[in-house]
Design a protein around this motif. Structure first.
Motif, mmCIF file in Angstrom:
data_model
loop_
_atom_site.group_PDB
_atom_site.id
_atom_site.type_symbol
_atom_site.label_atom_id
_atom_site.label_comp_id
_atom_site.label_asym_id
_atom_site.label_seq_id
_atom_site.Cartn_x
_atom_site.Cartn_y
_atom_site.Cartn_z
ATOM 1 N N PRO A 27 0.822 -1.211 0.000
ATOM 2 C CA PRO A 27 0.000 0.000 0.000
ATOM 3 C C PRO A 27 0.862 1.270 0.000
ATOM 4 O O PRO A 27 2.040 1.229 0.370
ATOM 5 C CB PRO A 27 -0.793 -0.101 1.303
ATOM 6 C CG PRO A 27 0.090 -0.912 2.201
ATOM 7 C CD PRO A 27 0.821 -1.872 1.299
ATOM 8 N N GLN A 28 0.247 2.357 -0.408
ATOM 9 C CA GLN A 28 0.896 3.662 -0.259
ATOM 10 C C GLN A 28 0.871 3.984 1.233
ATOM 11 O O GLN A 28 -0.133 3.753 1.912
ATOM 12 C CB GLN A 28 0.131 4.726 -1.051
ATOM 13 C CG GLN A 28 0.748 6.101 -0.944
ATOM 14 C CD GLN A 28 -0.065 7.163 -1.674
ATOM 15 O OE1 GLN A 28 -0.952 6.857 -2.448
ATOM 16 N NE2 GLN A 28 0.222 8.414 -1.384
ATOM 17 N N ILE A 29 1.960 4.495 1.766
ATOM 18 C CA ILE A 29 2.070 4.759 3.200
ATOM 19 C C ILE A 29 2.140 6.261 3.445
ATOM 20 O O ILE A 29 2.940 6.966 2.831
ATOM 21 C CB ILE A 29 3.338 4.086 3.790
ATOM 22 C CG1 ILE A 29 3.320 2.579 3.540
ATOM 23 C CG2 ILE A 29 3.471 4.382 5.280
ATOM 24 C CD1 ILE A 29 2.202 1.833 4.214
ATOM 25 N N LEU A 30 1.290 6.730 4.362
ATOM 26 C CA LEU A 30 1.329 8.112 4.837
ATOM 27 C C LEU A 30 1.858 8.079 6.262
ATOM 28 O O LEU A 30 1.455 7.224 7.055
ATOM 29 C CB LEU A 30 -0.065 8.739 4.809
ATOM 30 C CG LEU A 30 -0.808 8.697 3.467
ATOM 31 C CD1 LEU A 30 -2.198 9.300 3.612
ATOM 32 C CD2 LEU A 30 -0.024 9.420 2.389
ATOM 33 N N LEU A 31 2.766 8.998 6.612
ATOM 34 C CA LEU A 31 3.410 8.952 7.919
ATOM 35 C C LEU A 31 3.135 10.165 8.802
ATOM 36 O O LEU A 31 3.575 10.199 9.945
ATOM 37 C CB LEU A 31 4.925 8.766 7.743
ATOM 38 C CG LEU A 31 5.338 7.470 7.039
ATOM 39 C CD1 LEU A 31 6.817 7.463 6.733
ATOM 40 C CD2 LEU A 31 4.958 6.259 7.872
ATOM 41 N N VAL A 36 -2.046 13.016 5.393
ATOM 42 C CA VAL A 36 -3.445 12.576 5.302
ATOM 43 C C VAL A 36 -4.306 13.731 4.791
ATOM 44 O O VAL A 36 -5.120 13.566 3.890
ATOM 45 C CB VAL A 36 -3.975 12.071 6.666
ATOM 46 C CG1 VAL A 36 -5.473 11.790 6.599
ATOM 47 C CG2 VAL A 36 -3.215 10.820 7.095
ATOM 48 N N LEU A 37 -4.110 14.914 5.365
ATOM 49 C CA LEU A 37 -4.911 16.077 4.970
ATOM 50 C C LEU A 37 -4.575 16.548 3.558
ATOM 51 O O LEU A 37 -5.436 17.096 2.863
ATOM 52 C CB LEU A 37 -4.729 17.214 5.969
ATOM 53 C CG LEU A 37 -5.283 16.930 7.371
ATOM 54 C CD1 LEU A 37 -4.890 18.036 8.335
ATOM 55 C CD2 LEU A 37 -6.785 16.733 7.348
ATOM 56 N N ASP A 38 -3.331 16.329 3.123
ATOM 57 C CA ASP A 38 -2.921 16.735 1.774
ATOM 58 C C ASP A 38 -3.389 15.749 0.701
ATOM 59 O O ASP A 38 -3.438 16.095 -0.479
ATOM 60 C CB ASP A 38 -1.393 16.881 1.680
ATOM 61 C CG ASP A 38 -0.882 18.112 2.423
ATOM 62 O OD1 ASP A 38 -1.708 18.982 2.776
ATOM 63 O OD2 ASP A 38 0.345 18.199 2.653
ATOM 64 N N ALA A 39 -3.719 14.527 1.106
ATOM 65 C CA ALA A 39 -4.195 13.518 0.145
ATOM 66 C C ALA A 39 -5.576 13.926 -0.372
ATOM 67 O O ALA A 39 -6.319 14.641 0.319
ATOM 68 C CB ALA A 39 -4.269 12.151 0.815
ATOM 69 N N PRO A 40 -5.937 13.488 -1.578
ATOM 70 C CA PRO A 40 -7.269 13.812 -2.089
ATOM 71 C C PRO A 40 -8.352 13.362 -1.112
ATOM 72 O O PRO A 40 -8.268 12.278 -0.534
ATOM 73 C CB PRO A 40 -7.353 13.013 -3.398
ATOM 74 C CG PRO A 40 -5.930 12.812 -3.810
ATOM 75 C CD PRO A 40 -5.152 12.708 -2.524
ATOM 76 N N ARG A 48 -10.553 11.278 8.068
ATOM 77 C CA ARG A 48 -9.653 12.297 7.561
ATOM 78 C C ARG A 48 -9.133 13.181 8.690
ATOM 79 O O ARG A 48 -7.949 13.234 8.949
ATOM 80 C CB ARG A 48 -10.408 13.117 6.510
ATOM 81 C CG ARG A 48 -9.580 14.132 5.824
ATOM 82 C CD ARG A 48 -10.376 14.766 4.693
ATOM 83 N NE ARG A 48 -9.601 15.815 4.087
ATOM 84 C CZ ARG A 48 -8.584 15.606 3.272
ATOM 85 N NH1 ARG A 48 -8.235 14.389 2.957
ATOM 86 N NH2 ARG A 48 -7.915 16.612 2.764
ATOM 87 N N THR A 49 -10.059 13.823 9.370
ATOM 88 C CA THR A 49 -9.646 14.752 10.425
ATOM 89 C C THR A 49 -9.475 14.060 11.768
ATOM 90 O O THR A 49 -8.933 14.637 12.687
ATOM 91 C CB THR A 49 -10.656 15.903 10.560
ATOM 92 O OG1 THR A 49 -11.954 15.341 10.785
ATOM 93 C CG2 THR A 49 -10.687 16.757 9.299
#
Length: 125
Positions: A27-31, A36-40, A48-49
């Protein structure tokens, strides 16, 4: 934990190893919460929030995982979180519970899982 390039590399390596063991695409990993907020919005919809409250969040429909490194206190919790979120990806139909936790423990011990296949309906004759 503090996110630095070495820790980022370590996390991505672990994700690659466990993804391979669990027979899932990496998977694509967000750290960070910012990622998270910058992702579409459609990719992180639902958590999200509030993602910052958790150690990790799986966004199954988009093959995306958020690992909240700043909230995670130590290496053991980090590894548990990575495996936990990847088990969500491998067993998308399974909610938290005894069986889920057993699969996480097995994953941490090195168990490999065959690729996910939907069950075929067998007609009674």
């Amino acid at each position: 934990m503090k996110l630095d390039p070495d820790l980022t590399l370590q996390i991505l390596e672990k994700v690659g190893i466990y993804s391979n063991r669990f027979s899932i695409s990496e998977p694509q990993i967000l750290l960070t919460s910012k990622e998270v907020l910058d992702a579409p919005k459609e990719m992180t919809e639902g958590r999200r929030t509030s993602a910052y409250k958790y150690y990790g969040v799986s966004y199954l429909q988009h093959n995306l995982v958020f690992i909240n490194v700043r909230k995670i206190p130590d290496e053991k919790t980090l590894e548990n979180t990575i495996v936990h979120e990847l088990i969500h990806m491998r067993f998308p139909y399974l909610a938290h519970g005894k069986r889920f936790n057993k699969l996480v423990r097995q994953g941490l011990k090195g168990k490999t899982f065959p690729p996910y296949r939907k069950r075929s309906k067998i007609s009674a004759i």
